[in-house]
Design an enzyme around this catalytic site. Structure first.
Site, short mmCIF file in Angstrom:
data_model
loop_
_atom_site.label_atom_id
_atom_site.label_comp_id
_atom_site.label_asym_id
_atom_site.label_seq_id
_atom_site.Cartn_x
_atom_site.Cartn_y
_atom_site.Cartn_z
N LYS A 54 0.84 -1.19 0.00
CA LYS A 54 0.00 0.00 0.00
C LYS A 54 0.88 1.25 0.00
O LYS A 54 2.08 1.17 0.16
CB LYS A 54 -0.96 0.01 1.18
CG LYS A 54 -0.30 -0.15 2.53
CD LYS A 54 -1.37 -0.11 3.57
CE LYS A 54 -0.99 -0.60 4.94
NZ LYS A 54 0.24 -0.19 5.50
N LYS A 55 0.20 2.39 -0.15
CA LYS A 55 0.96 3.64 -0.19
C LYS A 55 1.56 3.92 1.18
O LYS A 55 1.01 3.53 2.20
CB LYS A 55 0.02 4.79 -0.54
CG LYS A 55 -0.22 4.90 -2.02
CD LYS A 55 -0.85 6.24 -2.32
CE LYS A 55 -2.18 6.04 -2.98
NZ LYS A 55 -2.95 7.22 -3.15
N ARG A 56 2.67 4.63 1.19
CA ARG A 56 3.31 4.95 2.45
C ARG A 56 2.39 5.78 3.34
O ARG A 56 2.26 5.55 4.52
CB ARG A 56 4.59 5.75 2.17
CG ARG A 56 5.78 5.26 2.93
CD ARG A 56 7.03 5.72 2.23
NE ARG A 56 7.18 4.98 0.97
CZ ARG A 56 8.24 4.26 0.67
NH1 ARG A 56 9.22 4.18 1.52
NH2 ARG A 56 8.33 3.61 -0.47
#
Ligand code: GLU
Length: 489
Positions: free
Chosen positions: A254-256
């Site tokens: 997933k995105k940071r």
């Protein structure tokens, strides 16, 4: 053998992420390899979260990656419509058939009643499952519920006797399930929409899908779907469940910044090339027998086999993607890389909207140099900055001290002389000048390169000196060398 028919059925509830694109890619590869048909279907029964915008993004990103489809959304075909929201009558027809045959029933239980059932099960340490309350309603009870204005769902009846369901997964081999872990699950919601499991089975059957290739997160749906195929009297397709994609820490990709999945377009926007991403995605869960990494689309198609896909999770290694993309950038057609780099340079304020043909030629040289030092094109402005901004010293005092070294004047004047004497001003001839200098001058190599680099760029490191000189041209180089000497005075 019948023609192979595959499908990619995304839900347009968000910007298409890496995992879904890998699923699309593997379906595409297997379809191309077998000269089969790939169908694009949009699963938009979640009316609240589905949007046309997300659907358009799916199509746009698939096109960018080069995944063309043979049938379905945007193409048409004989098994349409291909958007589930336009197929509700079809689902309804099959639900009615199951109701009539006594294989399904209306359920009027309210969310509160279902919640109470779950709590009761939890108290007893049992699996939460529907207690079949509405399977055996009397006429009076039915009338009572209707009068009370309760909106029913439709549930499918599970077999009374527990039995085993076996699938021969093309990747994972035999997977066995027992029906006793299933309950009478919902096939039609109270809002008049089918559930995913119901719609997907009807669509895959009516669209004559022969193999269902999808993410491993759908394994638990597969026994439910097989029961539905059987109840509806449809032939059951083959299944292949692709391994999950994890990040370097083996956590969900997933995105940071937040919990969103990684949108594929982020890579396009940063200047990753579609062929690099295609190559990289193909290796998420699969590899050719000879472990080759850089492969063309055609090579991947010819080497790909769905039964060679790994059972264990794939790791999304951004370093590897960067390495691969840099390699593709350096090997791609220079004019194409130039065109793709222009927006980033404009955004950095380094170039304007219009370019004269000289500027264009000059820019091409800059890109030729800058592309050797980047992983993706959004890094081009930083890499090429020295060619656009005036001379700025990282540490002016230190530079002045260095320009005061006794050999510097000799180095600079010999360099100017040699450069002026060149009949052809190109990288090779400039490189030769430095070779000459090293032979001719009684100083160490570093005493040649470092002050020249500092005088030309103000920095300690950067692109090759010969590249810098080639791009600046003789006049600018002389100006900067003279300027450095003047600073030393
Ligand atoms: N719409 C489902 C999804 O995007 C499709 C799953 C399937 O391939 O059956 O997860």
């Amino acid at each position: 053998m019948n023609e192979m028919r595959l499908r990619f059925p995304p839900s347009p509830t968000g910007k298409i992420h890496i995992g879904n694109m890998r699923t699309a890619l593997f379906n595409w590869l297997w379809a191309r390899k077998n000269k089969g048909t790939l169908v694009l279907r949009i699963e938009d029964t979640d009316q609240e979260r589905s949007t046309k915008e997300f659907e358009d993004i799916i199509i746009q990103e698939m096109q960018w990656l080069g995944l063309d489809v043979d049938e379905g959304i945007g193409v048409g075909g004989e098994y349409g419509p291909y958007r589930q929201s336009e197929r509700v009558d079809i689902y309804r027809e099959y639900a009615d058939k199951l109701l009539k045959e006594g294989k399904a029933y209306y359920c009027y239980c309210t969310p509160e009643e279902l919640q109470a059932m779950r709590e009761e099960a939890a108290r007893k340490g049992e699996m939460p499952r529907y207690n079949q309350h509405c399977r055996h309603l009397t006429e009076e009870e039915l009338e009572e519920y209707k009068r009370a204005g309760r909106k029913p769902v439709i549930r499918i009846k599970m077999p009374d006797e527990a039995r085993e369901i076996v699938i021969n997964d093309l990747i994972r081999g035999e997977i066995r399930f027992s029906t006793d872990v299933l309950d009478d699950f919902i096939i039609f919601k109270s809002d008049g929409m089918p559930t995913y499991n119901f719609a997907v089975v009807i669509d895959d059957a009516l669209m004559k899908i022969t193999q269902v290739i999808r993410g491993e997160d759908h394994i638990s749906n597969t026994p439910k779907q097989i029961l539905l195929y059987e109840a509806l009297g449809f032939p059951v397709p083959e299944f292949a469940h692709l391994p999950l994609i994890l990040d370097e820490n083996r956590a969900k990709l997933k995105k940071r910044s937040d919990s969103d999945a990684v949108y594929i377009g982020e890579f396009r926007e940063k200047g990753y090339l579609p062929e690099a991403l295609f190559n990289f995605l193909s290796l998420l869960g699969w590899s050719p027998k000879d472990e080759r990494e850089i492969m063309s689309r055609e090579e991947i198609i010819s080497l790909f086999d769905i039964s060679d896909v790994n059972k264990s999770s794939a790791v999304f290694d951004i370093e590897k993607l960067n390495w691969m993309n840099g390699k593709y950038i350096r090997e791609a057609d220079l004019d194409r890389i130039l065109q793709l780099s222009i927006p980033y340079l404009q955004e950095a304020g380094f170039i304007g909207e219009e370019l004269s043909s000289e500027e264009h030629e000059w820019l091409k040289k800059v890109i030729e140099v800058a592309r050797t030092g980047v992983d993706y094109l959004a890094q081009i402005p930083a890499e090429a900055e020295i060619f656009f901004t005036g001379l700025e010293f990282t540490d002016k005092e230190k530079a002045i001290a260095e320009f005061r070294d006794e050999e510097v004047e000799l180095v600079f004047s010999t360099l100017k002389e040699e450069l002026r004497g060149l009949t052809e001003f190109n990288r090779d001839s400039i490189n030769n000048v430095f070779k000459e200098l090293r032979k001719k001058l009684p100083v160490k190599a570093r005493k040649i390169y470092h002050p020249v680099r500092l005088a030309l760029t103000g920095r300690d490191s950067g692109p090759e000196l010969s590249d810098i000189i080639y791009i600046f041209g003789l006049e600018e180089v002389e100006k900067r060398l003279d300027n450095a000497l003047a600073m030393a005075k």
